[in-house]
Design a protein around this motif. Structure first.
Motif, PDB file in Angstrom:
ATOM      1  N   LYS A  53     -32.046   4.711 -25.122  1.00  0.00           N
ATOM      2  CA  LYS A  53     -33.105   3.793 -25.564  1.00  0.00           C
ATOM      3  C   LYS A  53     -33.759   3.102 -24.366  1.00  0.00           C
ATOM      4  N   LYS A  54     -32.953   2.725 -23.376  1.00  0.00           N
ATOM      5  CA  LYS A  54     -33.505   2.113 -22.171  1.00  0.00           C
ATOM      6  C   LYS A  54     -34.431   3.086 -21.455  1.00  0.00           C
ATOM      7  N   TYR A  78     -43.066   2.271 -20.891  1.00  0.00           N
ATOM      8  CA  TYR A  78     -43.697   1.160 -20.171  1.00  0.00           C
ATOM      9  C   TYR A  78     -44.490   1.667 -18.961  1.00  0.00           C
ATOM     10  N   ALA A 126     -44.986  -2.235 -24.923  1.00  0.00           N
ATOM     11  CA  ALA A 126     -43.965  -1.516 -24.157  1.00  0.00           C
ATOM     12  C   ALA A 126     -43.154  -2.487 -23.302  1.00  0.00           C
ATOM     13  N   ALA A 183     -37.643   3.304 -23.236  1.00  0.00           N
ATOM     14  CA  ALA A 183     -38.441   2.086 -23.060  1.00  0.00           C
ATOM     15  C   ALA A 183     -39.063   2.046 -21.668  1.00  0.00           C
ATOM     16  N   ARG A 196     -40.323  -4.094 -25.236  1.00  0.00           N
ATOM     17  CA  ARG A 196     -39.120  -3.246 -25.349  1.00  0.00           C
ATOM     18  C   ARG A 196     -38.289  -3.339 -24.078  1.00  0.00           C
TER      19      ARG A 196
END
Length: 181
Positions: free
Chosen positions: A36-37, A44, A89, A40, A92
């Motif tokens: 998930k990181k 971004y 973004a 994100a 997140r």
């Protein structure tokens, strides 16, 4: 004595299985959050770069360096929409990122806004100031990459002596002292 040995063996087996299962669950949870990181961080940077390129298009059109492909109002609307998506973004990153990643994202947002503002005419500046702002934003992207890589446990670096800073604002053969883009 035999019963005690059986009970000790059963207890040892239970504890070993419990610890292995707990370790496996921790690893799966860490992997899930790392995925998930990564998503994100990737989103971004993608949104950030989209904003920068739209701002460059707007700036070059406003300064007569590029033929108008769209009306200025349309480009301004595109820049605003890209900025909105960049903001989503960023949120997140704020939710998932480590401290250093969040700080790098804040720094990146600050220099990216300077690019946006000069492109939109909210602040004035020379061509050299425009280039300096763009160089600063790409250095900040590299700083964000470094923080994100460290947060994700990726070995190596995207900067330093093995990866010198590159000036992507001028073609490789261009005279660095000229005023052309």
């Amino acid at each position: 004595m035999t019963i005690a040995a059986v009970l000790l063996g059963a207890m040892s087996s239970y504890v070993a299985n419990y610890l292995m299962e707990r370790s496996r669950n921790k690893y799966q949870l860490k992997t899930r959050w790392d995925d998930k990181k990564l998503s994100a961080y990737e989103t971004y940077i993608d949104r950030m770069r989209a904003c920068i390129f739209l701002a460059a298009q707007l700036y070059e059109q406003r300064e007569g360096m590029r033929e108008a492909e769209k009306l200025e109002q349309e480009l301004l609307a595109d820049v605003a929409e890209a900025g909105r998506l960049r903001g989503r973004a960023f949120e997140r990153v704020m939710l998932l990122g480590g401290d250093d990643v969040v700080e790098a994202a804040h720094d990146l947002n600050a220099v990216a806004l300077e690019v946006d503002w000069q492109a939109a005419g909210k602040v004035t500046g020379t061509l050299q100031q425009w280039r300096d702002r763009n160089r600063a934003v790409f250095r900040a992207i590299n700083d964000f990459h470094e923080a994100a890589r460290e947060d994700l446990g990726v070995q190596g670096s995207v900067s330093g002596s093995r990866h010198p800073e590159r000036d992507l604002l001028l073609p490789p053969q261009a005279d660095r002292g000229s005023t052309g883009v």
